[in-house]
Scaffold this motif. Structure first.
Motif, PDB file in Angstrom:
ATOM      1  N   ASP A 233       0.822  -1.205   0.000  1.00  0.00           N
ATOM      2  CA  ASP A 233       0.000   0.000   0.000  1.00  0.00           C
ATOM      3  C   ASP A 233       0.859   1.258   0.000  1.00  0.00           C
ATOM      4  N   ALA A 234       1.941   1.249   0.757  1.00  0.00           N
ATOM      5  CA  ALA A 234       2.800   2.427   0.819  1.00  0.00           C
ATOM      6  C   ALA A 234       3.387   2.750  -0.555  1.00  0.00           C
ATOM      7  N   LEU A 235       3.882   1.733  -1.254  1.00  0.00           N
ATOM      8  CA  LEU A 235       4.515   1.988  -2.545  1.00  0.00           C
ATOM      9  C   LEU A 235       3.491   2.310  -3.627  1.00  0.00           C
ATOM     10  N   ARG A 236       2.322   1.675  -3.569  1.00  0.00           N
ATOM     11  CA  ARG A 236       1.329   1.967  -4.616  1.00  0.00           C
ATOM     12  C   ARG A 236       0.699   3.347  -4.408  1.00  0.00           C
ATOM     13  N   ILE A 237       0.466   3.759  -3.147  1.00  0.00           N
ATOM     14  CA  ILE A 237      -0.073   5.099  -2.912  1.00  0.00           C
ATOM     15  C   ILE A 237       0.923   6.149  -3.390  1.00  0.00           C
ATOM     16  N   ALA A 238       2.205   5.928  -3.097  1.00  0.00           N
ATOM     17  CA  ALA A 238       3.236   6.858  -3.556  1.00  0.00           C
ATOM     18  C   ALA A 238       3.276   6.930  -5.078  1.00  0.00           C
ATOM     19  N   ALA A 239       2.928   5.828  -5.746  1.00  0.00           N
ATOM     20  CA  ALA A 239       2.919   5.784  -7.211  1.00  0.00           C
ATOM     21  C   ALA A 239       1.584   6.238  -7.792  1.00  0.00           C
TER      22      ALA A 239
END
Length: 358
Positions: A233-239
């Protein structure tokens, strides 16, 4: 859809299960997992996603007629994304797509497969296609930075995904090629396939494998670093990658989500349900809402819950979809907000007890 047992990767050291108990929220170090996945590489267990197969010679033509993507030109061992809309253009289903030359595979959000399967069955009419729930037999995992074939220039996965630019309003048909707007190169495996998306960072790969093989990632030469759903979730939200039904709602139209408009919608293809709304919004105006990424000030140690209102000058202008603690950016979130409220990029919003900026 079939009820699936918890993933065998929950037996990994330090694993803490998600609320539904199907996969790992983290493996003991969620922030370290994020950093490792982004900088060096890790495996995300996404085996909770629902998987559907469509077979038959007419499969791509049939799916093309139902959805927003240009699928008749999808070649064997290529993937993309697509949406299915309501008659008024609201997003009813999102799926990642992969065709292996004989079968078109659709993977969608956990719990959303049953509704998608029912819709597809209703739309078969006399089309000679077979639709099957494959979730009990097949599972999806995603890796970052760990596919050796990327170094082999002649290997299909060495090719980066291709994406057509979103055309301006009232564009000429020649400006948009009659192929999927996003093409994810893929390759067959001994069992299943791999698809390169570069979704989280360059070198992001999805793999479909037999569910019975999931446990092999805990042992021997197949063992690699694991990362949980918190890290995902952290990496996809940042993307800027949304989760359908979490970061969107029943009113969402494709133009609210920049990623979908670029990756899942072809703006110059044959008629499909909801096309009139898509064309009207693109050519005559803008959607009244936008999906945006917010940076939160961190005054509350816990990220805001799903549905937490977002306000501007004391008036509610939207709501939080998903929020998380990022290893580098601090607390971040995706939120659906009124377009007029975020016309100024320096706007200061409030969500829960925290200030938020775009």
């Amino acid at each position: 859809m079939t009820t699936i047992a918890p993933s065998p990767l929950l037996h990994a050291p330090g694993a803490v299960a998600t609320a539904d108990g199907r996969t790992a929220w983290h493996y003991g170090g969620p922030l370290k997992e994020q950093k490792a996945a982004f900088e060096s590489g890790a495996l995300f267990d996404r085996s909770d996603r629902d998987v559907i197969s469509v077979t038959g010679e007419a499969r791509l033509t049939w799916l093309h007629s139902l959805s927003t993507q240009h699928l008749t030109s999808l070649k064997p061992h290529e993937g993309t994304e697509t949406l299915i809309l309501s008659p008024t253009g609201r997003v009813e289903h999102h799926a990642n797509v992969y065709d292996d030359g004989a079968t078109t595979w659709l993977d969608t959000e956990p719990g959303r497969g049953e509704a998608l399967l029912k819709y597809l069955e209703l739309m078969k009419f006399r089309t000679e296609v077979e639709i099957k729930d494959e979730t009990a037999e097949w599972a999806l995992v995603t890796t970052t930075g760990l596919v050796a074939a990327e170094d082999e220039s002649d290997h299909p996965l060495a090719r980066a995904p291709e994406r057509q630019p979103v055309p301006v309003a009232k564009f000429a048909s020649k400006d948009l090629l009659a192929v999927p707007t996003a093409v994810h190169p893929g390759a067959p495996e001994d069992a299943g396939w791999s698809r390169r998306t570069d979704a989280l960072r360059p070198g992001t790969y999805d793999r479909l494998l037999p569910r019975a093989d999931l446990g092999r990632h805990l042992e021997g030469p197949h063992r690699i670093a694991l990362a949980g759903t918190w890290a995902w979730d952290a990496l996809r939200i940042a993307a800027g990658l949304p989760r359908f039904g979490i970061d969107t709602d029943e009113k969402t139209v494709p133009h609210e989500v920049a990623h979908w408009l670029a990756a899942a919608v072809h703006l110059d293809k044959g008629c499909y349900r909801g096309q009139e709304t898509v064309a009207k919004v693109h050519h005559l105006g803008q959607s009244p809402r936008r999906l945006v990424m917010l940076h939160l000030d961190g005054t509350d140690e816990h990220p805001p819950a799903h549905g937490t209102p977002v306000s501007l000058d004391g008036k509610e202008v939207g709501h939080i979809g998903s929020a998380v603690q990022h290893y580098e950016l601090g607390q971040i979130a995706l939120a659906v907000v009124k377009r007029s409220a975020v016309a100024d990029p320096d706007v200061r919003l409030i969500t829960g007890d925290q200030a938020a900026s775009l």
